[in-house]
Design an enzyme around this catalytic site. Structure first.
Site, PDB file in Angstrom:
ATOM      1  N   LYS A  13       0.840  -1.210   0.000  1.00  0.00           N
ATOM      2  CA  LYS A  13       0.000   0.000   0.000  1.00  0.00           C
ATOM      3  C   LYS A  13       0.867   1.249   0.000  1.00  0.00           C
ATOM      4  CE  LYS A  13      -2.076  -1.097   3.887  1.00  0.00           C
ATOM      5  NZ  LYS A  13      -1.366  -2.366   4.189  1.00  0.00           N
ATOM      6  N   ARG A  88      -9.811   0.765   8.368  1.00  0.00           N
ATOM      7  CA  ARG A  88      -9.473  -0.623   8.696  1.00  0.00           C
ATOM      8  C   ARG A  88     -10.626  -1.343   9.345  1.00  0.00           C
ATOM      9  NH1 ARG A  88      -3.398  -1.664   9.485  1.00  0.00           N
ATOM     10  NH2 ARG A  88      -2.720   0.339   8.750  1.00  0.00           N
ATOM     11  N   ARG A 127      11.882  -5.934   5.238  1.00  0.00           N
ATOM     12  CA  ARG A 127      11.642  -4.496   5.040  1.00  0.00           C
ATOM     13  C   ARG A 127      12.510  -3.629   5.943  1.00  0.00           C
ATOM     14  NH1 ARG A 127       5.772  -1.876   5.621  1.00  0.00           N
ATOM     15  NH2 ARG A 127       5.816  -2.859   7.657  1.00  0.00           N
ATOM     16  N   ARG A 160      11.036  -1.756  11.438  1.00  0.00           N
ATOM     17  CA  ARG A 160       9.889  -1.442  12.288  1.00  0.00           C
ATOM     18  C   ARG A 160       9.747  -2.487  13.388  1.00  0.00           C
ATOM     19  NH1 ARG A 160       4.868   0.246   8.461  1.00  0.00           N
ATOM     20  NH2 ARG A 160       3.777  -1.087   9.956  1.00  0.00           N
ATOM     21  N   ARG A 171      -0.865  -8.863  13.344  1.00  0.00           N
ATOM     22  CA  ARG A 171      -1.368  -7.870  12.375  1.00  0.00           C
ATOM     23  C   ARG A 171      -2.192  -8.552  11.288  1.00  0.00           C
ATOM     24  NH1 ARG A 171       4.063  -5.309  10.658  1.00  0.00           N
ATOM     25  NH2 ARG A 171       2.814  -4.082   9.219  1.00  0.00           N
TER      26      ARG A 171
HETATM   27  P1  AP5 Z   1       4.867  -1.622   1.910  1.00  0.00           P
HETATM   28  O1  AP5 Z   1       4.584  -0.778   0.720  1.00  0.00           O
HETATM   29  O2  AP5 Z   1       5.580  -1.009   3.070  1.00  0.00           O
HETATM   30  O3  AP5 Z   1       3.513  -2.361   2.379  1.00  0.00           O
HETATM   31  P2  AP5 Z   1       2.274  -1.811   3.211  1.00  0.00           P
HETATM   32  O4  AP5 Z   1       1.058  -2.470   2.657  1.00  0.00           O
HETATM   33  O5  AP5 Z   1       2.288  -0.322   3.251  1.00  0.00           O
HETATM   34  O6  AP5 Z   1       2.613  -2.464   4.608  1.00  0.00           O
HETATM   35  P3  AP5 Z   1       2.518  -1.880   6.077  1.00  0.00           P
HETATM   36  O7  AP5 Z   1       3.204  -2.894   6.948  1.00  0.00           O
HETATM   37  O8  AP5 Z   1       3.045  -0.481   6.167  1.00  0.00           O
HETATM   38  O9  AP5 Z   1       0.997  -1.890   6.300  1.00  0.00           O
HETATM   39  P4  AP5 Z   1       0.253  -1.871   7.601  1.00  0.00           P
HETATM   40  O10 AP5 Z   1      -1.115  -1.570   7.133  1.00  0.00           O
HETATM   41  O11 AP5 Z   1       0.397  -3.091   8.438  1.00  0.00           O
HETATM   42  O12 AP5 Z   1       0.991  -0.739   8.481  1.00  0.00           O
HETATM   43  P5  AP5 Z   1       0.619   0.764   8.842  1.00  0.00           P
HETATM   44  O13 AP5 Z   1       1.868   1.520   8.912  1.00  0.00           O
HETATM   45  O14 AP5 Z   1      -0.469   1.269   7.975  1.00  0.00           O
HETATM   46  O15 AP5 Z   1       5.682  -2.909   1.402  1.00  0.00           O
HETATM   47  C1  AP5 Z   1       6.134  -3.901   2.324  1.00  0.00           C
HETATM   48  C2  AP5 Z   1       7.486  -4.458   1.837  1.00  0.00           C
HETATM   49  O16 AP5 Z   1       7.286  -5.160   0.601  1.00  0.00           O
HETATM   50  C3  AP5 Z   1       8.533  -3.374   1.542  1.00  0.00           C
HETATM   51  O17 AP5 Z   1       9.787  -3.865   1.911  1.00  0.00           O
HETATM   52  C4  AP5 Z   1       8.455  -3.177   0.017  1.00  0.00           C
HETATM   53  O18 AP5 Z   1       9.672  -2.778  -0.531  1.00  0.00           O
HETATM   54  C5  AP5 Z   1       8.048  -4.575  -0.465  1.00  0.00           C
HETATM   55  N1  AP5 Z   1       7.167  -4.558  -1.640  1.00  0.00           N
HETATM   56  C6  AP5 Z   1       6.201  -3.647  -1.944  1.00  0.00           C
HETATM   57  N2  AP5 Z   1       5.567  -3.984  -3.091  1.00  0.00           N
HETATM   58  C7  AP5 Z   1       6.120  -5.144  -3.512  1.00  0.00           C
HETATM   59  C8  AP5 Z   1       5.891  -6.003  -4.646  1.00  0.00           C
HETATM   60  N3  AP5 Z   1       4.949  -5.743  -5.554  1.00  0.00           N
HETATM   61  N4  AP5 Z   1       6.640  -7.114  -4.759  1.00  0.00           N
HETATM   62  C9  AP5 Z   1       7.602  -7.417  -3.835  1.00  0.00           C
HETATM   63  N5  AP5 Z   1       7.883  -6.634  -2.750  1.00  0.00           N
HETATM   64  C10 AP5 Z   1       7.146  -5.507  -2.581  1.00  0.00           C
HETATM   65  O19 AP5 Z   1       0.000   0.598  10.299  1.00  0.00           O
HETATM   66  C11 AP5 Z   1       0.807   0.238  11.389  1.00  0.00           C
HETATM   67  C12 AP5 Z   1      -0.008   0.182  12.675  1.00  0.00           C
HETATM   68  O20 AP5 Z   1      -0.636   1.469  12.917  1.00  0.00           O
HETATM   69  C13 AP5 Z   1      -1.184  -0.797  12.689  1.00  0.00           C
HETATM   70  O21 AP5 Z   1      -0.769  -2.125  12.989  1.00  0.00           O
HETATM   71  C14 AP5 Z   1      -2.045  -0.183  13.782  1.00  0.00           C
HETATM   72  O22 AP5 Z   1      -1.504  -0.442  15.049  1.00  0.00           O
HETATM   73  C15 AP5 Z   1      -1.909   1.317  13.518  1.00  0.00           C
HETATM   74  N6  AP5 Z   1      -2.922   1.818  12.582  1.00  0.00           N
HETATM   75  C16 AP5 Z   1      -2.690   2.411  11.371  1.00  0.00           C
HETATM   76  N7  AP5 Z   1      -3.833   2.752  10.765  1.00  0.00           N
HETATM   77  C17 AP5 Z   1      -4.838   2.370  11.605  1.00  0.00           C
HETATM   78  C18 AP5 Z   1      -6.260   2.416  11.513  1.00  0.00           C
HETATM   79  N8  AP5 Z   1      -6.858   2.940  10.430  1.00  0.00           N
HETATM   80  N9  AP5 Z   1      -6.980   1.938  12.547  1.00  0.00           N
HETATM   81  C19 AP5 Z   1      -6.368   1.423  13.655  1.00  0.00           C
HETATM   82  N10 AP5 Z   1      -5.027   1.323  13.797  1.00  0.00           N
HETATM   83  C20 AP5 Z   1      -4.261   1.791  12.776  1.00  0.00           C
END
Ligand code: AP5
Length: 219
Positions: A13, A88, A127, A160, A171
């Site tokens: 994402k 979410r 990552r 992270r 997660r």
């Molecule tokens: P990346 O692009 O970083 O993936 P992502 O989907 O953004 O993954 P996240 O781990 O950031 O998502 P998340 O939703 O768990 O975390 P968030 O920060 O939002 O890619 C991942 C890896 O794969 C990278 O190394 C990249 O290079 C590689 N990659 C990318 N595309 C690829 C491809 N096509 N092929 C191969 N490799 C690839 O949330 C963190 C925490 O915040 C949550 O757990 C929660 O505690 C809190 N939080 C955030 N939003 C909310 C909400 N709305 N409600 C409640 N709690 C929330």
């Protein structure tokens, strides 16, 4: 244009939302990044969400919705956004619909990145990210040009805390139980496109732009 990128942890994402937001000239709004900024600043909000984030649990809806509402009030988010990691839960989705409706706006498209679980675990294990500009890298798939340093701003890359295998399992469970129902929610609203997020990043970008009716010449 008002767009949401949906998908499990590690689906790509953040990677895709950055490209899309730049192309559309709208902000990428990641609630995860906003929470991490609050934690880094040591604010009361940051202290209150740290335990949830580090354990891979969701931050409570009230807190998350309030944070998003504040961000959406900023001038740069009036005419469009790419949301990454919000909503979410169904409650968050309903609240977003209400916020946009009050402004006479509506979602244009929700892009769901579909990736199998094994690939997600591998992606998160490899990552690293830049604590300064939030750019993400992967040891094998997307390494930085200079080991351990951000290509964009030169800062030292970090892992992270919530990318530890046990926390990743939490997660993924949180995603399946709470976020997956949004696929049906947005399908019924007629705004959903599901694309193959398991292909290389360039292929994902191509399919994402196609789902938004954007041709190569327009980005
Ligand atoms: P990346 O692009 O970083 O993936 P992502 O989907 O953004 O993954 P996240 O781990 O950031 O998502 P998340 O939703 O768990 O975390 P968030 O920060 O939002 O890619 C991942 C890896 O794969 C990278 O190394 C990249 O290079 C590689 N990659 C990318 N595309 C690829 C491809 N096509 N092929 C191969 N490799 C690839 O949330 C963190 C925490 O915040 C949550 O757990 C929660 O505690 C809190 N939080 C955030 N939003 C909310 C909400 N709305 N409600 C409640 N709690 C929330």
């Amino acid at each position: 244009m008002f767009v949401i990128l949906l998908g499990p942890p590690g689906a790509g994402k953040g990677t895709q939302a950055r490209l899309l937001a730049e192309s559309l000239g709208v902000p990428r709004i990641s609630t995860g990044d906003l929470f991490r900024e609050e934690m880094a600043s040591g604010s009361a909000l940051g202290r209150s969400v740290a335990a949830y984030m580090d354990a891979g649990q969701f931050v409570p809806d009230e807190t998350t919705i309030a944070l998003l509402q504040r961000r959406l009030r900023a001038a740069d988010a009036r005419d469009g956004h790419v949301l990454d990691g919000f909503p979410r839960t169904v409650r968050q989705a309903e609240e977003l619909d209400r916020i946009l409706a009050r402004r006479g706006q509506h979602l244009d498209r929700v892009i769901d990145l579909n990736v199998d679980t094994e690939a997600l675990v591998e992606r998160l294990a490899g990552r690293s990210m830049c604590p300064s500009c939030q750019t993400t890298y992967h040891d094998r798939i997307a390494p930085p040009r200079r080991q351990g340093l951000c290509d964009r701003c030169g800062a030292t890359l970090v892992r992270r805390v919530d990318d530890q295998p046990e926390t990743v399992r939490t997660r993924l469970r949180m995603y399946h139980e709470n976020t997956e129902p949004l696929i049906t929610y947005y399908d019924e609203a007629g705004v959903l496109s599901i694309i193959d997020g398991g292909q290389p990043p360039e292929g994902v970008t191509r399919d994402m732009f196609a789902a938004l009716g954007m041709t190569k010449g327009s980005f």
